[in-house]
Write a protein that holds these residues in place. Structure first.
Motif, PDB file in Angstrom:
ATOM      1  N   LEU A 164      -0.576  20.842  52.650  1.00  0.00           N
ATOM      2  CA  LEU A 164       0.015  21.956  53.462  1.00  0.00           C
ATOM      3  C   LEU A 164      -1.005  23.021  53.624  1.00  0.00           C
ATOM      4  O   LEU A 164      -0.583  23.737  54.746  1.00  0.00           O
ATOM      5  N   GLU A 165      -2.037  23.317  52.597  1.00  0.00           N
ATOM      6  CA  GLU A 165      -3.095  24.324  53.001  1.00  0.00           C
ATOM      7  C   GLU A 165      -3.731  23.747  54.162  1.00  0.00           C
ATOM      8  O   GLU A 165      -4.099  24.668  55.076  1.00  0.00           O
ATOM      9  N   LEU A 166      -4.145  22.682  54.364  1.00  0.00           N
ATOM     10  CA  LEU A 166      -4.782  22.094  55.051  1.00  0.00           C
ATOM     11  C   LEU A 166      -4.325  21.934  56.602  1.00  0.00           C
ATOM     12  O   LEU A 166      -4.937  21.956  57.648  1.00  0.00           O
ATOM     13  N   ARG A 226       0.944  19.781  61.525  1.00  0.00           N
ATOM     14  CA  ARG A 226       1.187  20.979  61.480  1.00  0.00           C
ATOM     15  C   ARG A 226       2.121  21.592  60.542  1.00  0.00           C
ATOM     16  O   ARG A 226       3.339  21.010  60.445  1.00  0.00           O
ATOM     17  N   ALA A 227       1.839  22.469  59.595  1.00  0.00           N
ATOM     18  CA  ALA A 227       2.956  22.991  58.477  1.00  0.00           C
ATOM     19  C   ALA A 227       3.792  23.925  59.539  1.00  0.00           C
ATOM     20  O   ALA A 227       3.469  24.820  60.154  1.00  0.00           O
ATOM     21  N   THR A 228       4.933  23.920  58.888  1.00  0.00           N
ATOM     22  CA  THR A 228       6.203  24.676  59.715  1.00  0.00           C
ATOM     23  C   THR A 228       6.059  26.166  58.994  1.00  0.00           C
ATOM     24  O   THR A 228       7.127  27.015  59.446  1.00  0.00           O
ATOM     25  N   GLY A 229       5.849  26.214  57.718  1.00  0.00           N
ATOM     26  CA  GLY A 229       6.058  27.290  56.831  1.00  0.00           C
ATOM     27  C   GLY A 229       7.030  26.901  56.026  1.00  0.00           C
ATOM     28  O   GLY A 229       7.382  28.071  55.147  1.00  0.00           O
ATOM     29  N   ALA A 285      -6.400  11.590  60.331  1.00  0.00           N
ATOM     30  CA  ALA A 285      -7.663  11.165  59.914  1.00  0.00           C
ATOM     31  C   ALA A 285      -8.250  12.296  59.074  1.00  0.00           C
ATOM     32  O   ALA A 285      -8.892  11.886  58.125  1.00  0.00           O
ATOM     33  N   GLU A 286      -8.256  13.392  59.618  1.00  0.00           N
ATOM     34  CA  GLU A 286      -8.926  14.577  58.931  1.00  0.00           C
ATOM     35  C   GLU A 286      -8.458  15.168  57.657  1.00  0.00           C
ATOM     36  O   GLU A 286      -8.957  15.151  56.654  1.00  0.00           O
ATOM     37  N   VAL A 287      -6.964  14.972  57.634  1.00  0.00           N
ATOM     38  CA  VAL A 287      -6.481  15.196  56.508  1.00  0.00           C
ATOM     39  C   VAL A 287      -6.838  14.290  55.472  1.00  0.00           C
ATOM     40  O   VAL A 287      -7.215  14.715  54.076  1.00  0.00           O
ATOM     41  N   ALA A 288      -6.720  12.924  55.710  1.00  0.00           N
ATOM     42  CA  ALA A 288      -6.974  11.918  54.688  1.00  0.00           C
ATOM     43  C   ALA A 288      -8.878  12.221  54.110  1.00  0.00           C
ATOM     44  O   ALA A 288      -8.742  12.064  52.949  1.00  0.00           O
ATOM     45  N   ALA A 289      -9.518  12.576  55.032  1.00  0.00           N
ATOM     46  CA  ALA A 289     -10.945  12.869  54.676  1.00  0.00           C
ATOM     47  C   ALA A 289     -11.018  13.978  53.816  1.00  0.00           C
ATOM     48  O   ALA A 289     -11.642  14.035  52.865  1.00  0.00           O
ATOM     49  N   HIS A 290     -10.349  14.874  53.933  1.00  0.00           N
ATOM     50  CA  HIS A 290     -10.466  16.123  52.924  1.00  0.00           C
ATOM     51  C   HIS A 290      -9.667  16.186  51.817  1.00  0.00           C
ATOM     52  O   HIS A 290      -9.920  16.540  50.828  1.00  0.00           O
ATOM     53  N   LEU A 291      -8.771  15.197  51.867  1.00  0.00           N
ATOM     54  CA  LEU A 291      -7.943  14.877  50.582  1.00  0.00           C
ATOM     55  C   LEU A 291      -8.764  13.794  49.758  1.00  0.00           C
ATOM     56  O   LEU A 291      -8.676  13.713  48.330  1.00  0.00           O
ATOM     57  N   GLY A 292      -9.674  13.097  50.256  1.00  0.00           N
ATOM     58  CA  GLY A 292     -10.205  11.928  49.579  1.00  0.00           C
ATOM     59  C   GLY A 292      -9.554  10.930  49.303  1.00  0.00           C
ATOM     60  O   GLY A 292      -9.748  10.238  48.372  1.00  0.00           O
TER      61      GLY A 292
END
Length: 136
Positions: free
Chosen positions: A68-70, A50-53, A78-85
């Motif tokens: 940072l957006e995600l 989670r981003a701290t800001g 795993a979800e971050v990796a999927a969205h980044l491709g």
């Protein structure tokens, strides 16, 4: 017979120099992680980030911005990796960089069960095997 090839069009927007609609990503994964394959933080696929800001001054680039957006809310690795491709190894390196500079926090999910795993019932396993054999 005329063969029509797809037209090479470049994307427009914040990722324009990095993505070609026909060719895909123009930057190879090992360049995104600067050749590193091991993250400095202990992350598995289910670790929540989670981003701290806080915006890191030394880490710039479209991949760090996208991470940072995600991670506006808690998101598993795993979800971050999927969205980044990107491959998971590259994503973990990016995430670890952001954790090290304080832009991300991590939380490992609790174990599903603290009880010992029961021994498998042989009769049940044989019934499953029999059912699978009949389907094939």
């Amino acid at each position: 017979m005329t063969v029509v090839l797809p037209c090479r069009q470049r994307s427009y927007g914040p990722d324009a120099p990095w993505i070609d609609e026909v060719a895909g990503r123009l930057v190879r994964p090992f360049t995104v992680s600067k050749g590193r394959t091991r993250p400095t933080a202990d992350l598995d696929l289910m670790t929540m980030v989670r981003a701290t800001g806080r915006r890191p001054a030394g880490l710039q680039g479209p991949d760090y911005d996208r991470v940072l957006e995600l991670c506006d809310g808690p998101v598993p690795v795993a979800e971050v990796a999927a969205h980044l491709g990107q491959p998971v190894a590259v994503t973990k390196v990016l995430l670890a960089d952001l954790v090290d500079c304080g832009a991300l926090t991590t939380r490992t999910p609790p174990a599903l069960s603290a009880e010992p795993v029961p021994r498998s019932d042989r009769a049940l396993l044989e019934a499953v095997l029999h059912g699978l054999r009949q389907r094939l």
